[in-house]
Design a protein around this motif. Structure first.
Motif, short mmCIF file in Angstrom:
data_model
loop_
_atom_site.label_atom_id
_atom_site.label_comp_id
_atom_site.label_asym_id
_atom_site.label_seq_id
_atom_site.Cartn_x
_atom_site.Cartn_y
_atom_site.Cartn_z
N GLY A 431 0.69 -1.12 0.00
CA GLY A 431 -0.18 0.12 -0.11
C GLY A 431 0.89 1.41 -0.21
O GLY A 431 1.86 1.04 0.70
N ASP A 432 0.30 2.19 -0.65
CA ASP A 432 0.98 3.56 -0.50
C ASP A 432 -0.10 4.56 -0.61
O ASP A 432 -0.54 4.95 -1.52
CB ASP A 432 1.80 3.60 -1.96
CG ASP A 432 2.86 4.95 -1.72
OD1 ASP A 432 2.73 5.79 -0.72
OD2 ASP A 432 3.51 4.97 -2.57
N TYR A 433 -0.53 5.17 0.59
CA TYR A 433 -1.84 5.45 0.75
C TYR A 433 -1.83 7.06 0.65
O TYR A 433 -2.59 7.61 -0.15
CB TYR A 433 -2.26 5.42 2.15
CG TYR A 433 -2.62 3.84 2.56
CD1 TYR A 433 -2.68 3.19 1.64
CD2 TYR A 433 -2.68 3.41 3.78
CE1 TYR A 433 -3.12 1.82 1.90
CE2 TYR A 433 -3.16 2.26 4.13
CZ TYR A 433 -3.24 1.44 3.21
OH TYR A 433 -3.50 0.07 3.58
N GLU A 434 -0.67 7.78 0.71
CA GLU A 434 -0.89 9.33 0.63
C GLU A 434 -0.92 9.85 -0.70
O GLU A 434 -1.81 10.42 -1.00
CB GLU A 434 0.47 9.78 1.15
CG GLU A 434 0.27 11.21 1.58
CD GLU A 434 1.41 11.83 2.29
OE1 GLU A 434 1.95 11.35 3.36
OE2 GLU A 434 1.76 12.98 2.00
N PRO A 435 -0.26 9.00 -1.92
CA PRO A 435 -0.36 9.60 -3.14
C PRO A 435 -1.88 9.46 -3.50
O PRO A 435 -2.29 10.37 -4.22
CB PRO A 435 0.47 8.69 -3.90
CG PRO A 435 1.55 8.32 -3.01
CD PRO A 435 0.83 8.29 -1.49
N THR A 436 -2.62 8.48 -3.03
CA THR A 436 -3.88 7.97 -3.58
C THR A 436 -4.72 9.08 -2.97
O THR A 436 -5.67 9.88 -3.55
CB THR A 436 -4.30 6.58 -3.13
OG1 THR A 436 -3.27 5.87 -3.67
CG2 THR A 436 -5.48 6.26 -3.80
#
Ligand code: PCD
Ligand SMILES: [Cu+]
Length: 796
Positions: A431-436
């Motif tokens: 997961g890589d939440y911040e860019p989303t």
């Protein structure tokens, strides 16, 4: 005039038709848009009879007597069957997916309105229905248990007195997380916020209702069943176990399915009735539910009463969450979930946040309502879990007077923490939440929206902005962790390349509209370079496909999609050896460019996959030890679930005079890892967002105090149309799954899961001037009106 060359927007440059992943029109659509789909109700067999089911008009009653003589005398009636007759065959009760038993036809009591009491088999549908009215049942009414909060009261009538020694309406208690550690964090936290949050009972309401055609051949003892099933193989095995027939004598065919949404996972009594009808009459028997039977008797979803609690620091660091759930399972525990998870995957209620502790306790009870607890666009209670955490986080933002985006950003699990083990034991793969989140903010123009809101508020207008951020767990599941009634959740897949280079891939999963005939051809195409048009996808027939547990919980891409990629790689490995013989070089000297092998450093010397297929079947020599043919099969057991995520932002306007909510804008940014067909993904997301508007604003299966279902038609149970929804604005990020061979995660349910909290958060945000912190779905005008005036929320 339209010409055949015209392409819808986005397809202008699409003459290339991707050989592999990419935007591509659906292979199945020429059939569907011409009305040439082949659904269960289209099946017509010579001599076929029709089955209709008599259902209980009351919620709880003892059956005193059933008189079928008048129905039997009807000239077109071939059989009338009651529970007593089924008892003789040992078929009056059947197992449910969660290890309970459910009556096929009531013998002792009826336990919900709409329960199956008897069935008629007649020459046509009309006669079968008419004859139902000739059956005379005498009921001795019992007090119904409708309020789930009263179900465990010692004075409540015992619904399941069929279960040995059962003295109450309790089904199970379940807990996850660390109670003591959570309590310790709560005890020392600066801020604790709690809220009672209800996820009302809703229904999957697919366009096509449930039904089947059963054809039992008495000579061979063979049963062929066309049925609206999301899991043909699993159903076949259950029929084999219950009926004592060997599996190879049973063939389950799921032709085109008009929407499933989890509602076609269970085996319903109607299927068993049709089978018995065919055994008794010796003729094929069709049973098709009508709309109201579908809404009142087949699997409902949700029906969770949740107390959510969240502990945080003053500056907005979330420390722990805790929840207590009361689950209404209806009269029979028919929950569809892997056996070891009685509350499904509710354990991911910790959301996308890095916490110190979490604890959940749940109690499930019987009530006099239709059984179910199906995973309606929900990987086993993920929808409820996401709603709970995303609502309670907003309640915390309200108390801290913090922006809901800011609060979420401050607490996201960070990219370097993946694989991330949650406090309830789930391991999020990637997961890589911040860019989303940032992408959604950008698409929405978040700061500008907040400015606009302030202006409108100053003018007394009610505009709300709601945010949700979700992580789902989809793709059940690793055999070591999960099974359904003892059946492991691995999926078979088989690929055969014909001599001319056309191929057929056979899947255990089953499409209900998701476009598998296209996307699975694309997965195979990507790996072996045969164009998707040349790859036929076969599914939905147990005689034609390898074993596997079926389609639900967005598991097809995570599990069968992986199987399809790996089986294609297996074929490619064999093709490489054959190519080395054809080009007279060693295997190591070959390079694969999609669709052909080249000799390294000499691209002029190459053979295509089609050349290789012909050689594999041809008369020429093959390398030592290589058998002819070009095919392979596999059974894929996933290493973990996949964890897609997404950031949603909803803008609503509320009419202060009527309390009507209008969804003005909706931005959805989804991350499902590697994307196979972006067009299909967008369609899936649009579908789920529409679900969300329905549940947040319109849909609820309600009961009156006698247990009469108040949502038995589409005039009472409102589902959204194009008129109630805005033009969806979608975006995406790509964080591949590290353990999936092509990095894909599921997406089919994401938007249903993520959108209700965004919409409710927006409505509550619009009502901020009235001091509203929470209001329960569905946010109909009357509920919003009450919330504006501070009227206490309705109990259920
Ligand atoms: N990455 C990615 C992912 C995915 N995809 C795509 O998309 C789709 C989907 O997928 P998924 O996610 O895997 O899923 P599936 O398994 O296939 O399916 C299932 C889901 O799906 C959905 N969607 C739909 N659609 C339609 N049309 N119909 C229907 O019915 C339906 N349903 C719903 C539900 S509900 Mo459950 O059952 O509740 O559990 S689950 C579910 C497909 O085609 C695929 O391939 C792509 O492309 N890519
Ligand atoms: Cu659910």
């Amino acid at each position: 005039m339209t010409t055949t060359d015209e392409r819808p927007a986005g397809f202008e440059n699409n003459d290339h038709k991707p050989i592999g992943h990419g935007r591509m029109l659906r292979k199945e659509d020429p059939r569907f848009i011409r009305g040439k789909g082949n659904y269960v109700d289209d099946v017509q067999l010579p001599g076929m009879l029709h089955c209709a089911i008599l259902r209980s008009p009351v919620a709880h009653a003892r059956i005193v007597s059933i008189d079928t003589s008048a129905a039997e005398a009807h000239p077109k009636v071939k059989a009338v069957v009651t529970g007593a007759a089924l008892t003789g065959l040992g078929l009056a009760w059947m197992p449910t997916l969660s290890g309970d038993v459910q009556s096929v036809l009531a013998t002792d009591k009826v336990r919900f309105q709409g329960q199956e009491v008897a069935f008629v088999v007649a020459e046509d549908r009309y006669a079968a229905r008419d004859a139902l009215e000739l059956i005379d049942v005498e009921y001795d009414l019992l007090d119904p248990v409708i309020d789930v909060r009263m179900a465990l009261d010692p004075s409540a009538p015992v619904i399941r007195d069929d279960l040995d020694g059962k003295q109450n309406n309790h089904i199970f208690d379940w807990e996850t997380g660390d109670e003591a550690a959570t309590e310790a964090v709560f005890a020392s936290a600066d801020v604790v916020v709690s809220e009672d949050i209800v996820y009302p009972r809703v229904h999957p309401a697919p366009m096509e209702t449930c039904g089947c055609v059963a054809d039992y051949d008495r000579i061979d003892s063979r049963l062929t069943l066309w049925s609206t099933s999301q899991a043909p193989h699993a159903h076949r095995t259950l029929y084999a176990i219950v009926a004592g027939l060997p599996e190879h004598k049973i063939r389950v065919i799921s032709p085109d399915i008009g929407g499933g949404f989890g509602g076609k996972v269970p085996i319903y009594p109607g299927y068993v009735c049709a089978i018995v009808g065919s055994i008794v009459t010796g003729k094929p028997v069709k049973w098709m539910e009508d709309r109201s039977e579908n809404l009142t008797s087949t699997g409902f979803a949700r029906d969770y009463i949740m107390r959510g609690e969240i502990a945080a620091t003053r500056d907005g660091k979330i420390l722990a969450v805790r929840t207590n759930v009361l689950a209404d399972h209806g009269a029979f525990n028919g929950v569809a979930a892997p056996v070891k998870y009685p509350a499904g995957f509710f354990g991911v209620f910790t959301g996308s946040y890095d916490l110190q502790a979490a604890y959940c306790k749940m109690t499930a009870v019987y009530t006099n309502k239709a059984p179910g607890g199906v995973a309606y666009a929900c990987s086993f209670r993920i929808t409820e879990a996401v709603y709970l955490i995303e609502r309670i986080v907003d309640c915390l933002a309200y108390e801290l007077e913090m922006d809901p985006v800011e609060l979420r950003m401050r607490n996201f699990i960070q990219p370097d923490q993946f694989p991330y083990r949650t406090k309830t034991g789930w391991v999020y793969d990637s997961g890589d939440y911040e860019p989303t989140m940032r992408k959604a903010l950008e698409l929405a123009g978040y700061d500008e929206l907040r400015r606009e809101q302030a202006e409108r508020r100053a003018r007394g207008e009610l505009m709300g902005i709601g945010v949700s951020f979700f992580t789902e767990a989809v793709g059940a599941g690793p055999r070591k962790d999960m099974d359904i009634l003892g059946l492991g959740m691995a999926d078979g897949c088989e690929l055969r390349v014909h001599p001319t280079g056309k191929a057929v891939v056979r899947l255990s999963v089953q499409s209900q509209g998701q476009g598998h005939e296209t996307t699975f051809a694309q997965i195979v195409a990507e790996e072996i370079g045969i164009p998707p048009a040349d790859i036929d996808v076969v599914h939905g027939d147990t005689d034609q496909t390898p074993f596997g547990l079926g389609t639900y919980g967005s598991r097809s891409t995570p599990v069968s999609g992986a199987a399809a990629a790996l089986v294609a790689r297996k074929v490619r490995d064999k093709a490489r050896i054959i190519a080395s013989g054809m080009l007279e070089v060693s295997v190591a000297d070959l390079e694969w460019v999609k669709g052909a092998f080249h000799v390294k450093g000499d691209p002029g010397k190459s053979v295509t996959i089609q050349d290789i297929a012909m050689r594999a079947h041809g008369a020429g020599d093959l390398p030592e030890g290589i058998e002819g043919g070009l095919e392979a099969q596999i059974c894929y057991n996933p290493e973990n679930l996949t964890y897609p995520h997404g950031a949603y932002i909803c803008v609503v306007d509320i009419d202060p005079g009527t309390a009507q909510v209008k969804v003005r804008r909706f931005v959805a940014v989804d991350d499902c890892g590697t994307r196979i067909n972006p067009m299909i993904i967008e369609g899936q997301v649009h579908r789920g967002l529409t679900d969300g508007v329905g549940m947040a604003l319109m849909e609820m299966i309600a009961f009156d105090e006698d247990g009469n279902c108040l949502g038995g038609s589409l005039m009472d149970y409102l589902i959204p149309t194009a008129l109630e929804v805005p033009d969806w604005e979608t975006g995406f990020t790509v964080t591949p799954s590290p353990h999936h061979p092509i990095g894909a995660k599921g997406v089919g349910e994401s938007a249903t899961v993520g959108s209700p909290p965004a919409i409710v958060n927006a409505v509550v945000d619009a009502l901020k001037p009235f001091g509203v912190r929470h209001a329960d779905m569905p946010l109909t005008p009357s509920r919003v009106w009450d919330a504006m005036r501070g009227v206490p929320r309705p109990p259920i």
